[in-house]
Write a protein that holds these residues in place. Structure first.
Motif, PDB file in Angstrom:
ATOM      1  N   ASN A  97      28.246  33.816 -11.450  1.00 25.27           N
ATOM      2  CA  ASN A  97      27.709  32.694 -12.234  1.00 25.27           C
ATOM      3  C   ASN A  97      28.760  31.651 -12.620  1.00 25.27           C
ATOM      4  O   ASN A  97      29.014  31.410 -13.806  1.00 25.27           O
ATOM      5  CB  ASN A  97      27.034  33.235 -13.494  1.00 25.27           C
ATOM      6  N   PRO A  98      29.364  30.967 -11.637  1.00 23.31           N
ATOM      7  CA  PRO A  98      30.367  29.942 -11.970  1.00 23.31           C
ATOM      8  C   PRO A  98      29.744  28.684 -12.548  1.00 23.31           C
ATOM      9  O   PRO A  98      28.599  28.343 -12.246  1.00 23.31           O
ATOM     10  CB  PRO A  98      31.009  29.657 -10.613  1.00 23.31           C
ATOM     11  N   ASP A  99      30.507  27.971 -13.370  1.00 25.38           N
ATOM     12  CA  ASP A  99      30.075  26.671 -13.893  1.00 25.38           C
ATOM     13  C   ASP A  99      30.275  25.570 -12.857  1.00 25.38           C
ATOM     14  O   ASP A  99      29.606  24.533 -12.916  1.00 25.38           O
ATOM     15  CB  ASP A  99      30.892  26.304 -15.138  1.00 25.38           C
ATOM     16  N   LEU A 100      31.221  25.787 -11.951  1.00 25.57           N
ATOM     17  CA  LEU A 100      31.611  24.756 -10.996  1.00 25.57           C
ATOM     18  C   LEU A 100      32.016  25.419  -9.690  1.00 25.57           C
ATOM     19  O   LEU A 100      32.604  26.507  -9.694  1.00 25.57           O
ATOM     20  CB  LEU A 100      32.800  23.961 -11.563  1.00 25.57           C
ATOM     21  N   ILE A 101      31.673  24.777  -8.586  1.00 17.61           N
ATOM     22  CA  ILE A 101      32.122  25.207  -7.264  1.00 17.61           C
ATOM     23  C   ILE A 101      33.012  24.104  -6.700  1.00 17.61           C
ATOM     24  O   ILE A 101      32.659  22.928  -6.760  1.00 17.61           O
ATOM     25  CB  ILE A 101      30.928  25.440  -6.317  1.00 17.61           C
ATOM     26  N   ILE A 102      34.166  24.486  -6.181  1.00 20.76           N
ATOM     27  CA  ILE A 102      35.024  23.540  -5.468  1.00 20.76           C
ATOM     28  C   ILE A 102      35.167  24.062  -4.046  1.00 20.76           C
ATOM     29  O   ILE A 102      35.643  25.182  -3.838  1.00 20.76           O
ATOM     30  CB  ILE A 102      36.389  23.372  -6.140  1.00 20.76           C
ATOM     31  N   MET A 107      32.195  22.110   4.161  1.00 11.81           N
ATOM     32  CA  MET A 107      31.113  23.004   3.743  1.00 11.81           C
ATOM     33  C   MET A 107      29.989  22.267   3.018  1.00 11.81           C
ATOM     34  O   MET A 107      29.172  22.879   2.335  1.00 11.81           O
ATOM     35  CB  MET A 107      31.669  24.111   2.851  1.00 11.81           C
ATOM     36  N   LYS A 108      29.915  20.954   3.158  1.00  7.58           N
ATOM     37  CA  LYS A 108      28.912  20.176   2.430  1.00  7.58           C
ATOM     38  C   LYS A 108      27.484  20.586   2.788  1.00  7.58           C
ATOM     39  O   LYS A 108      26.619  20.677   1.909  1.00  7.58           O
ATOM     40  CB  LYS A 108      29.121  18.689   2.677  1.00  7.58           C
ATOM     41  N   LEU A 109      27.212  20.847   4.036  1.00 11.81           N
ATOM     42  CA  LEU A 109      25.866  21.268   4.438  1.00 11.81           C
ATOM     43  C   LEU A 109      25.511  22.609   3.821  1.00 11.81           C
ATOM     44  O   LEU A 109      24.362  22.837   3.429  1.00 11.81           O
ATOM     45  CB  LEU A 109      25.770  21.346   5.963  1.00 11.81           C
ATOM     46  N   THR A 110      26.495  23.488   3.713  1.00 11.74           N
ATOM     47  CA  THR A 110      26.245  24.804   3.118  1.00 11.74           C
ATOM     48  C   THR A 110      25.832  24.695   1.663  1.00 11.74           C
ATOM     49  O   THR A 110      24.826  25.273   1.233  1.00 11.74           O
ATOM     50  CB  THR A 110      27.517  25.684   3.215  1.00 11.74           C
ATOM     51  N   PHE A 111      26.579  23.920   0.875  1.00 12.99           N
ATOM     52  CA  PHE A 111      26.342  23.894  -0.564  1.00 12.99           C
ATOM     53  C   PHE A 111      25.269  22.899  -0.997  1.00 12.99           C
ATOM     54  O   PHE A 111      24.892  22.882  -2.173  1.00 12.99           O
ATOM     55  CB  PHE A 111      27.659  23.643  -1.301  1.00 12.99           C
ATOM     56  N   GLN A 112      24.764  22.109  -0.091  1.00 13.15           N
ATOM     57  CA  GLN A 112      23.612  21.267  -0.424  1.00 13.15           C
ATOM     58  C   GLN A 112      22.397  22.113  -0.751  1.00 13.15           C
ATOM     59  O   GLN A 112      21.464  21.654  -1.418  1.00 13.15           O
ATOM     60  CB  GLN A 112      23.294  20.323   0.739  1.00 13.15           C
ATOM     61  N   ARG A 113      22.401  23.360  -0.319  1.00 13.56           N
ATOM     62  CA  ARG A 113      21.261  24.263  -0.543  1.00 13.56           C
ATOM     63  C   ARG A 113      21.305  24.917  -1.925  1.00 13.56           C
ATOM     64  O   ARG A 113      20.357  25.597  -2.305  1.00 13.56           O
ATOM     65  CB  ARG A 113      21.245  25.356   0.529  1.00 13.56           C
ATOM     66  N   PHE A 114      22.404  24.733  -2.653  1.00 11.15           N
ATOM     67  CA  PHE A 114      22.556  25.407  -3.942  1.00 11.15           C
ATOM     68  C   PHE A 114      22.431  24.408  -5.084  1.00 11.15           C
ATOM     69  O   PHE A 114      22.959  23.298  -5.017  1.00 11.15           O
ATOM     70  CB  PHE A 114      23.919  26.103  -4.017  1.00 11.15           C
ATOM     71  N   SER A 115      21.742  24.823  -6.134  1.00  8.11           N
ATOM     72  CA  SER A 115      21.535  23.929  -7.280  1.00  8.11           C
ATOM     73  C   SER A 115      22.627  24.156  -8.333  1.00  8.11           C
ATOM     74  O   SER A 115      22.334  24.480  -9.488  1.00  8.11           O
ATOM     75  CB  SER A 115      20.153  24.172  -7.895  1.00  8.11           C
ATOM     76  N   ARG A 116      23.858  24.009  -7.919  1.00  7.28           N
ATOM     77  CA  ARG A 116      24.999  24.136  -8.822  1.00  7.28           C
ATOM     78  C   ARG A 116      25.897  22.923  -8.639  1.00  7.28           C
ATOM     79  O   ARG A 116      25.887  22.287  -7.594  1.00  7.28           O
ATOM     80  CB  ARG A 116      25.792  25.421  -8.540  1.00  7.28           C
ATOM     81  N   ARG A 117      26.697  22.628  -9.653  1.00  6.21           N
ATOM     82  CA  ARG A 117      27.625  21.507  -9.537  1.00  6.21           C
ATOM     83  C   ARG A 117      28.714  21.847  -8.524  1.00  6.21           C
ATOM     84  O   ARG A 117      29.356  22.895  -8.616  1.00  6.21           O
ATOM     85  CB  ARG A 117      28.233  21.183 -10.899  1.00  6.21           C
TER      86      ARG A 117
END
Length: 239
Positions: A97-102, A107-117
């Motif tokens: 449960n991170p507050d932020l992902i860097i 990996m932009k296509l990968t993380f577009q699927r996640f509703s996290r900052r």
């Protein structure tokens, strides 16, 4: 005391000594201390609940800058593997449960699927704050600064945590048992996803030595690093 607490000592003793050497750059201690402090300010100003950041980055000075900056700001870094599949990423993020992902900008296509900052590596330069000082932060050495994952050899990988104290005491063991000093030149040939290599890098920086990083293990990369060690060792780092 934090794993980053000695950087200001190193920069006073030898500001122009290399802290990090890669195939493409040299980061001197005077630059390293400033980068870490500016990054810590950015984390301090970031809205958070748990003060946790998930890092999905390749080996390099940027990874260490963000990891050290988060540690200095009282955040914990969750070290992710850029080779994980989408389902593996989803499970690890739900577990920690991170507050932020860097993440690496690839990996932009990968993380577009996640509703996290999410921040990407090509956005970090604008994110860190120039000219601001890090406020005084309560020095809780028992606080978690690192969250990694087991190999999963007996089931699904499980998260484990480390405190500042646990690693700082181990750094001191390196001095006693291995005779490590600030004169060390240490090659880090493996991925930071493996805690052994991450520990090797952070322990050397804590003591004021120089680390050499490979983006991936390769003979040409080793050759470049070997040349760097020959060129840098004779230099005097005192002003």
């Amino acid at each position: 005391m934090r794993i980053t607490s000695t950087y200001n000592i190193s920069v006073k003793k030898y500001p122009y000594k290399p802290a990090i050497v890669t195939e493409n750059e040299i980061v001197f201690y005077i630059e390293w201390q400033e980068l870490v402090e500016r990054t810590a300010v950015a984390f301090f100003k970031e809205a958070s609940i748990h003060k946790r950041v998930a890092l999905f980055l390749p080996n390099g000075s940027l990874f260490l800058q963000l990891f050290a900056g988060a540690s200095a700001a009282g955040w914990a870094s969750i070290v992710g593997d850029i080779r994980w599949k989408d389902q593996e990423i989803k499970e690890r993020l739900e577990q920690t449960n991170p507050d932020l992902i860097i993440a690496d900008d690839k990996m932009k296509l990968t993380f577009q699927r996640f509703s996290r900052r999410v921040l990407y590596s090509d956005e970090i330069e604008k994110w860190i704050h120039p000219g601001l000082s890090l406020p005084t932060i309560q020095d809780d050495t028992e606080a978690t600064f690192y969250i990694g994952f087991t190999s999963g050899s007996t089931g699904k990988p499980k998260a484990f945590v480390r405190s500042h104290t646990s690693w700082i005491e181990s750094f001191r063991c390196n001095q006693v048992d291995l005779g490590m000093t600030d004169k060390e030149h240490v090659l880090i040939p493996g991925s930071f996803v493996n805690s052994t290599f991450l520990y090797g890098a952070l322990s050397t920086l804590f003591l004021g030595g120089t680390i050499y990083l490979l983006s991936k293990f390769s003979r040409p990369g080793l050759w470049i690093i070997w040349i760097s060690t020959r060129l840098l060792r004779p230099m005097s780092y005192q002003l």
